[in-house]
Write a protein that holds these residues in place. Structure first.
Motif, mmCIF file in Angstrom:
data_model
loop_
_atom_site.group_PDB
_atom_site.id
_atom_site.type_symbol
_atom_site.label_atom_id
_atom_site.label_comp_id
_atom_site.label_asym_id
_atom_site.label_seq_id
_atom_site.Cartn_x
_atom_site.Cartn_y
_atom_site.Cartn_z
ATOM 1 N N GLN A 30 0.856 -1.194 0.000
ATOM 2 C CA GLN A 30 0.000 0.000 0.000
ATOM 3 C C GLN A 30 0.887 1.237 0.000
ATOM 4 O O GLN A 30 1.768 1.374 0.848
ATOM 5 C CB GLN A 30 -0.909 0.008 1.235
ATOM 6 C CG GLN A 30 -1.897 1.170 1.250
ATOM 7 C CD GLN A 30 -2.904 1.048 2.379
ATOM 8 O OE1 GLN A 30 -3.527 0.001 2.550
ATOM 9 N NE2 GLN A 30 -3.039 2.102 3.165
ATOM 10 N N ARG A 32 1.359 5.596 -0.354
ATOM 11 C CA ARG A 32 0.800 6.941 -0.234
ATOM 12 C C ARG A 32 1.504 7.865 -1.218
ATOM 13 O O ARG A 32 2.732 7.850 -1.343
ATOM 14 C CB ARG A 32 1.016 7.468 1.191
ATOM 15 C CG ARG A 32 0.390 8.853 1.439
ATOM 16 C CD ARG A 32 0.784 9.366 2.803
ATOM 17 N NE ARG A 32 2.177 9.785 2.847
ATOM 18 C CZ ARG A 32 2.952 9.675 3.910
ATOM 19 N NH1 ARG A 32 2.502 9.126 5.031
ATOM 20 N NH2 ARG A 32 4.211 10.100 3.880
ATOM 21 N N GLN A 69 2.881 2.562 3.131
ATOM 22 C CA GLN A 69 2.034 2.591 4.311
ATOM 23 C C GLN A 69 1.879 1.218 4.936
ATOM 24 O O GLN A 69 1.760 1.073 6.148
ATOM 25 C CB GLN A 69 0.648 3.130 3.948
ATOM 26 C CG GLN A 69 0.644 4.605 3.569
ATOM 27 C CD GLN A 69 -0.746 5.095 3.253
ATOM 28 O OE1 GLN A 69 -1.423 4.550 2.384
ATOM 29 N NE2 GLN A 69 -1.183 6.129 3.947
ATOM 30 N N LYS A 70 1.889 0.187 4.075
ATOM 31 C CA LYS A 70 1.677 -1.167 4.550
ATOM 32 C C LYS A 70 2.296 -2.146 3.564
ATOM 33 O O LYS A 70 2.116 -2.008 2.363
ATOM 34 C CB LYS A 70 0.179 -1.447 4.703
ATOM 35 C CG LYS A 70 -0.158 -2.787 5.326
ATOM 36 C CD LYS A 70 -1.672 -2.932 5.465
ATOM 37 C CE LYS A 70 -2.041 -4.279 6.068
ATOM 38 N NZ LYS A 70 -3.507 -4.451 6.156
ATOM 39 N N GLN A 79 7.380 -0.609 6.030
ATOM 40 C CA GLN A 79 6.512 0.514 6.366
ATOM 41 C C GLN A 79 7.332 1.777 6.610
ATOM 42 O O GLN A 79 8.339 1.755 7.297
ATOM 43 C CB GLN A 79 5.688 0.196 7.618
ATOM 44 C CG GLN A 79 4.662 1.271 7.966
ATOM 45 C CD GLN A 79 3.751 0.830 9.100
ATOM 46 O OE1 GLN A 79 3.703 -0.335 9.457
ATOM 47 N NE2 GLN A 79 3.020 1.780 9.662
ATOM 48 N N SER A 96 -3.860 8.162 -3.595
ATOM 49 C CA SER A 96 -3.112 7.867 -2.392
ATOM 50 C C SER A 96 -3.734 6.683 -1.665
ATOM 51 O O SER A 96 -4.897 6.329 -1.888
ATOM 52 C CB SER A 96 -3.086 9.082 -1.474
ATOM 53 O OG SER A 96 -2.074 8.960 -0.500
ATOM 54 N N SER A 97 -2.946 6.064 -0.797
ATOM 55 C CA SER A 97 -3.387 4.917 0.006
ATOM 56 C C SER A 97 -3.963 3.804 -0.869
ATOM 57 O O SER A 97 -5.015 3.240 -0.563
ATOM 58 C CB SER A 97 -4.421 5.364 1.046
ATOM 59 O OG SER A 97 -3.867 6.314 1.916
ATOM 60 N N THR A 98 -3.272 3.503 -1.962
ATOM 61 C CA THR A 98 -3.712 2.463 -2.906
ATOM 62 C C THR A 98 -2.951 1.172 -2.653
ATOM 63 O O THR A 98 -1.739 1.179 -2.452
ATOM 64 C CB THR A 98 -3.481 2.926 -4.355
ATOM 65 O OG1 THR A 98 -4.276 4.080 -4.605
ATOM 66 C CG2 THR A 98 -3.855 1.834 -5.344
#
Length: 253
Positions: A30, A32, A69-70, A79, A96-98
């Motif tokens: 994931q 950002r 992010q992950k 991370q 973002s956050s995909t």
């Protein structure tokens, strides 16, 4: 850049990526979106309906900054790790956050993109060269074999036409540099391998392509089982050579 059709390139930040062996379930990460790596972005008109040559939109072009992010199922990404990325998908927006899937299969454009990175990635030093690399990537992935930014499946234009050329704007410089790289892509014979292409896909956002440092097979330590297998091949080959030496020579067909 805000638009294109399934593919980005990520160039590693401080931490190099070491890709894990393929598992039964696909690895994911994931990311950002953090904006431009080389500021400011360069504005260009690009055809957001590849193949038509009629649907041009002005958009920001250049290298992205991304943050992990992950790591999802993967140990490939850490991370908080910083990643530099190129957009190559004009029919979808960067988001973002995909959550992306780390692909293992090569694409028809993988070889050409690898050569582009090997020859020119170290030339990316400012907004103009960053935008030029982005345009060249789009042409290779979404264009055609002629690699012409002014015609074909993917096209790019300066926002203000002749005025951009007259003022020698960054938009004009970026298109000229991208086309020069594309024209020279297959000149000069073999190129030193430096990068391995990484492909990330998402159903709801632009796909990405990126690079990790290339490591030749001879430089990778082999696991014990592989060494045993190769040793067995060597012993078998030696025995065959001894038997062959004892046989009369045969003429080649």
């Amino acid at each position: 850049m805000k638009y294109f059709s399934k593919t980005l390139t990520l160039t590693l930040g401080a931490v190099a990526l070491s890709f894990a062996a393929t598992s039964a379930s696909a690895d994911t990460v994931q990311l950002r979106y953090d904006g431009a790596n080389h500021k400011p972005f360069v504005s260009e008109k690009i055809d957001v309906k590849p193949g038509a040559g009629t649907n041009f939109k002005t958009t920001d072009v250049g290298q992205f900054k991304m943050t992990v992010q992950k790591g999802g199922d993967s140990t490939t990404f850490t991370q908080g790790q910083s990643i530099l990325a190129w957009c190559v998908e004009v029919t979808q927006s960067v988001k973002s956050s995909t959550l992306y899937t780390i692909e293992t299969a090569t694409q028809s454009w993988t070889s050409a993109l690898t050569r582009l990175f090997d020859k020119y990635l170290d030339k990316i030093t400012n907004s103009v060269t960053s935008a030029a690399m982005q345009l060249a990537i789009w042409e290779i992935v979404g264009g055609d074999t002629k690699l012409n930014l002014g015609a074909g499946n993917f096209q790019a234009q300066t926002p203000n036409g002749g005025w951009d050329a007259w003022t020698n704007s960054n938009s004009y410089k970026a298109i000229n540099q991208a086309q020069a790289w594309l024209n020279d892509l297959y000149n000069g014979g073999e190129v030193e391998r430096k990068w391995e292409v990484v492909h990330l896909t998402s159903a709801g956002a632009q796909d990405l392509v990126g690079v990790t440092p290339y490591i030749a097979i001879s430089e990778v330590p082999l696991p014990g089982a592989a060494l045993m297998f190769l040793s067995a091949l060597g012993v078998g080959g030696l025995a065959r050579r001894k038997r062959a030496a004892a046989q009369p020579a045969k003429a080649l067909a």
